[in-house]
Design an enzyme around this catalytic site. Structure first.
Site, PDB file in Angstrom:
ATOM      1  N   ASP A 251       0.859  -1.190   0.000  1.00 23.21           N
ATOM      2  CA  ASP A 251       0.000   0.000   0.000  1.00 23.21           C
ATOM      3  C   ASP A 251       0.900   1.247   0.000  1.00 23.21           C
ATOM      4  OD1 ASP A 251      -2.293   1.659   0.155  1.00 23.21           O
ATOM      5  OD2 ASP A 251      -3.367   0.162   1.323  1.00 23.21           O
ATOM      6  N   ASP A 252       0.324   2.411   0.290  1.00 24.43           N
ATOM      7  CA  ASP A 252       1.071   3.668   0.155  1.00 24.43           C
ATOM      8  C   ASP A 252       2.425   3.604   0.885  1.00 24.43           C
ATOM      9  OD1 ASP A 252      -1.273   4.401  -1.056  1.00 24.43           O
ATOM     10  OD2 ASP A 252      -1.905   5.789   0.514  1.00 24.43           O
TER      11      ASP A 252
END
Ligand SMILES: *[C@@H]1O[C@H](CO)[C@@H](O)[C@H](O)[C@H]1NC(C)=O
Ligand SMILES: *[C@@H]1O[C@H](CO)[C@@H](O)[C@H](O)[C@H]1NC(C)=O
Length: 450
Positions: A251-252
């Protein structure tokens, strides 16, 4: 040109006042944000019965060692040494005035005993767990109300063994929100450096309601398909400096946050003074993100010298209706992208709501975002800027951006930028962004940044 240079200097002094004293140094670093500590009192986990055989459960050894640091405090604090070996343990709390020092080939490994995992209260700015209502599983390494904590060493490993948690997420059998690898709440003067973080159950490093936090020389790894394994999420925190790190997760990579909808608005604690530099990595989602939980506001973020390859969105500012919050003075420069779905995305319709109690009239305000010196190859779509009709994004200024697109089969050119409900300027941006952005960077439209 002179005006350009002068305003860059002005921009530095407004964005990161705490940096101005060291701005003359050749290589700007996070040094100085947290005072340096030397601990003359040193203990080893083996003094407390720790066994690094990968099988023995070391929970009591960690808890007793930390109890000793907390209750028999020594002048200057204590260093807890983790020798080479694999130390299996349940989650534990850190304490103030300590250094957790991992030797080369030391591994602190989380048990996979999810049934006995302790719970902590939801964060007030989220009102509930991020994934499930109610409390949350305590982070593997946890701290609340701490001062002067260092986690460092010779690149030893903190391993979350997250696959059991990812499977529970996939099978929808999670009762509460998964644990982060490290969460520090209400804490100050924190340094995390020279450690490898691997396979976090959820977010990796989560400083929330913290100030003066330095994260540098870390490596964060999790498979690209591991759910929600954000790298570093400064959340309602100030004076956070992240640099010289490699992050490759599901994810980010770095996401600056500040609370969720009505709970974040009520708590009202912004993130500000965030510096992110010399980060390399890869993610199916965003490289550098602001959001999407930004209800307390996010101000004065500087991200520079970012190198991303195989990434969903290079630079992503994301918020939503119901979220409120002021996002402003975001400056991103010197970004190199290779194989990205999107180069730049700034959007007001991203992310879900905690419950139906959000205020549909709580519009986020997004203004004064400067993005410059971005170079990309194999970028499927250069950019997307979609403000809100009731709250257009203003002062969005782009300069010297070259995002070489990929021409899809059957088309004559790469997809163009998409813009709506936005104003600002663009200068030397290829492909040409959109008529909403004027072609000159005037002081009126881009006051703080150009
Ligand atoms: C660890 O900290 C949490 C949150 O501050 C607290 O609820 C919990 O009781 C602590 N656990 C131990 C073993 O001290
Ligand atoms: C640890 O890793 C960092 C980041 O990759 C690197 O800069 C540093 O030299 C390494 N340190 C040691 C002692 O190996």
């Amino acid at each position: 040109m002179l005006r350009f240079v002068v305003s860059i200097l002005l921009c530095f002094s407004t964005i990161a006042p705490f940096l101005s004293s060291i701005a003359i140094a050749e290589l700007i670093t996070c040094s100085g944000i947290v005072p340096m500590r030397y601990r003359s009192d040193k203990i080893s986990i083996t003094d407390f019965g720790g066994v690094g055989d990968g099988r023995t459960l070391n929970t009591n050894a960690f808890r007793e060692a930390i109890y000793r640091i907390q209750h028999l405090s020594r002048r200057g604090g204590t260093l807890l040494y983790i020798p080479p070996g694999v130390y299996l343990t349940e989650s534990f709390n850190l304490t103030s005035h300590m250094t957790l020092y991992l030797a080369r080939d030391a591994v602190i490994k989380a048990t996979q005993d999810t049934g006995n995992w302790p719970l902590v209260a939801p964060l007030p700015s989220y009102g509930r767990g991020r994934e499930r209502p109610g409390g949350r599983y305590m982070s593997f390494l946890h701290g609340d109300g701490l001062r002067d904590v260092v986690i460092t060493g010779e690149n030893g490993t903190i391993d979350g063994q997250g696959d059991v948690w990812w499977d529970m997420w996939r099978q929808r059998t999670l009762q509460f929100t998964r644990p982060s690898l490290i969460e520090l709440v209400n804490s100050k003067n924190i340094v995390i450096s020279n450690v490898l973080f691997r396979n976090s159950p959820f977010w990796n490093i989560h400083p929330v309601y913290c100030s003066n936090v330095v994260v540098r020389y870390v490596t964060i790894l999790a498979p690209a398909d591991s759910p929600n394994t954000d790298g570093i999420d400064p959340d309602s925190s100030s004076h956070v400096c992240i640099e010289d790190s490699y992050i490759s997760t599901g994810d980010d990579l770095v996401a600056v946050k500040s609370g969720w909808d009505e709970y974040g608005i009520a708590y009202g604690r912004r993130s500000f003074g965030i510096t992110i530099r010399r980060i390399t990595g890869s993610s199916p989602f965003s490289g550098i993100a602001i959001g999407s939980e930004t209800s307390g506001g996010v101000e004065n973020v500087l991200a520079e010298h970012i190198h991303l390859y195989k990434v969903g969105v290079g630079i992503h500012v994301k918020t939503n209706i119901g979220r409120g919050g002021l996002i402003r003075n975001i400056s991103v420069s010197d970004v190199y992208l290779e194989n990205a779905r999107k180069g730049i995305k700034i959007a007001g319709d991203v992310g879900d709501h905690p419950d139906n109690g959000f205020n549909p009239n709580a519009f986020p305000v997004v203004k004064d975002i400067a993005i410059k010196n971005v170079w990309g190859v194999n970028v499927l779509q250069a950019g997307l800027i979609q403000g809100l009709r009731s709250s257009p994004f203003t002062g969005i200024c782009l300069s010297n951006i070259n995002l070489a697109g990929v021409t899809p089969k059957g088309s004559r050119s790469p997809p163009p930028w998409k813009c709506s409900d936005v104003s600002g300027a663009s200068h030397q941006v290829s492909p040409w962004p959109c008529s909403e952005l004027t072609s000159t960077l005037s002081i009126d439209t881009c006051s703080t940044h150009f």
